[in-house]
Design an enzyme around this catalytic site. Sequence first.
Site, short mmCIF file in Angstrom:
data_model
loop_
_atom_site.label_atom_id
_atom_site.label_comp_id
_atom_site.label_asym_id
_atom_site.label_seq_id
_atom_site.Cartn_x
_atom_site.Cartn_y
_atom_site.Cartn_z
N TYR A 155 0.84 -1.21 0.00
CA TYR A 155 0.00 0.00 0.00
C TYR A 155 0.88 1.26 0.00
CZ TYR A 155 -3.76 3.07 1.92
OH TYR A 155 -4.67 4.06 2.14
N ALA A 186 -5.72 11.64 5.43
CA ALA A 186 -4.93 10.96 6.47
C ALA A 186 -5.84 10.07 7.31
CB ALA A 186 -4.20 11.97 7.34
P1 NAP Z 1 -13.56 2.13 1.36
O1 NAP Z 1 -14.43 2.63 2.43
O2 NAP Z 1 -13.11 0.71 1.41
O3 NAP Z 1 -14.23 2.37 -0.06
C1 NAP Z 1 -13.49 1.99 -1.21
C2 NAP Z 1 -14.41 1.38 -2.24
O4 NAP Z 1 -13.58 0.95 -3.34
C3 NAP Z 1 -15.14 0.12 -1.77
O5 NAP Z 1 -16.41 0.11 -2.38
C4 NAP Z 1 -14.27 -1.00 -2.30
O6 NAP Z 1 -14.98 -2.22 -2.49
C5 NAP Z 1 -13.82 -0.43 -3.63
N1 NAP Z 1 -12.57 -1.03 -4.10
C6 NAP Z 1 -11.37 -1.02 -3.46
N2 NAP Z 1 -10.45 -1.65 -4.20
C7 NAP Z 1 -11.09 -2.08 -5.32
C8 NAP Z 1 -10.65 -2.78 -6.48
N3 NAP Z 1 -9.38 -3.22 -6.61
N4 NAP Z 1 -11.57 -3.06 -7.44
C9 NAP Z 1 -12.84 -2.63 -7.32
N5 NAP Z 1 -13.31 -1.95 -6.25
C10 NAP Z 1 -12.42 -1.66 -5.27
O7 NAP Z 1 -12.22 3.05 1.28
P2 NAP Z 1 -11.97 4.60 1.68
O8 NAP Z 1 -11.50 4.67 3.08
O9 NAP Z 1 -13.10 5.43 1.22
O10 NAP Z 1 -10.68 4.88 0.79
C11 NAP Z 1 -10.74 5.47 -0.49
C12 NAP Z 1 -9.35 5.91 -0.89
O11 NAP Z 1 -8.83 6.82 0.10
C13 NAP Z 1 -8.33 4.77 -0.99
O12 NAP Z 1 -7.47 4.99 -2.09
C14 NAP Z 1 -7.54 4.89 0.29
O13 NAP Z 1 -6.23 4.42 0.16
C15 NAP Z 1 -7.55 6.40 0.51
N6 NAP Z 1 -7.31 6.79 1.90
C16 NAP Z 1 -8.27 6.65 2.85
C17 NAP Z 1 -7.98 7.04 4.16
C18 NAP Z 1 -9.00 6.97 5.25
O14 NAP Z 1 -8.72 7.44 6.35
N7 NAP Z 1 -10.17 6.39 5.03
C19 NAP Z 1 -6.72 7.55 4.48
C20 NAP Z 1 -5.78 7.65 3.49
C21 NAP Z 1 -6.08 7.28 2.20
P3 NAP Z 1 -15.07 -3.29 -1.27
O15 NAP Z 1 -15.82 -2.60 -0.15
O16 NAP Z 1 -15.82 -4.41 -1.89
O17 NAP Z 1 -13.67 -3.62 -0.90
#
Ligand code: NAP
Length: 260
Positions: A155, A186
């Site tokens: 990651y 973050a």
């Molecule tokens: P999340 O709640 O898991 O939502 C992500 C969505 O993308 C989910 O619907 C997931 O499906 C889908 N997904 C992930 N990988 C996939 C793939 N390879 N193919 C198809 N669908 C995929 O994540 P989030 O926290 O909103 O994060 C979104 C972005 O923000 C990511 O890039 C993450 O690295 C970044 N980020 C988040 C945070 C934080 O604090 N939340 C911090 C830093 C960076 P499933 O649910 O089926 O897995």
Amino acid sequence: MNLGLKDKVVIVTGGAKGIGEAISRLVAEEGAVVVIAGRNQADNDKIVTAINNAGGRASGVVAELGKPGDCKKVIDETLAAHGRIDALVNNAGANDGVGLESGNPEKFMASLQNNLSHYYNLAHYALPHLKAAKGNIVNIGSKVADTGQGNTSGYAASKGAINALTREWAVELLQHSVRVNTVIPAEVWTPLYETWINSLPNPEEKLASIVSKIPLEKRMTTSDEIAAMTVFLLSDRSAHTTGQIIYVDGGYTHLDRSIS
Ligand code: NAP
């Protein structure tokens, strides 16, 4: 402020949950057509229906984004349904805990496939259409590229590469007036974050400790706050902003945490 996004076609990967869902909703509120690309049909359908019922315009593409063929499918289906692509939000990803010690070469490559390769693949397949539209790309990165976290090599490598590609693509696409920027969250409460915190020993204690160190207002960033920056970057209101890595994190990554 009129962002001028009406009738633009915007693809949001992982647009059914968490940060992606907030971006999808805001893009639609601004009058754009949003295409949600995610692996789960039911998740996609739920948010597509909610947006359409609220008077917006959305459609979904089921795609396992780690597969290059599925990335091509996202672009092909978007064109078939809407005829153009104005912007790509590369958002899908997961902190999958492939560590130096806990992982192995196969898991490391799989993590890159799930967190990095589709950012490139989608940009590659969308490129002729982004050029035609003088459109833009917004990537969602992570503070882990700057700070490290431990036990998440795949990651962290992916997010570091996304920052590098932001500059690389911004330069390559200058001649086409296609802009490329990255938003860095973050600590944002989402389904992914909840799963991650619950995977740690003493999750409640750990969460309280993290929140107490977020400089601005000692609170987590909301998905809506990430979405607001993303939508601004998608819009012509940021027409002279490219190659930028923008931290929407309450100062968590860069400010002195000893000052409260
Ligand atoms: P999340 O709640 O898991 O939502 C992500 C969505 O993308 C989910 O619907 C997931 O499906 C889908 N997904 C992930 N990988 C996939 C793939 N390879 N193919 C198809 N669908 C995929 O994540 P989030 O926290 O909103 O994060 C979104 C972005 O923000 C990511 O890039 C993450 O690295 C970044 N980020 C988040 C945070 C934080 O604090 N939340 C911090 C830093 C960076 P499933 O649910 O089926 O897995």
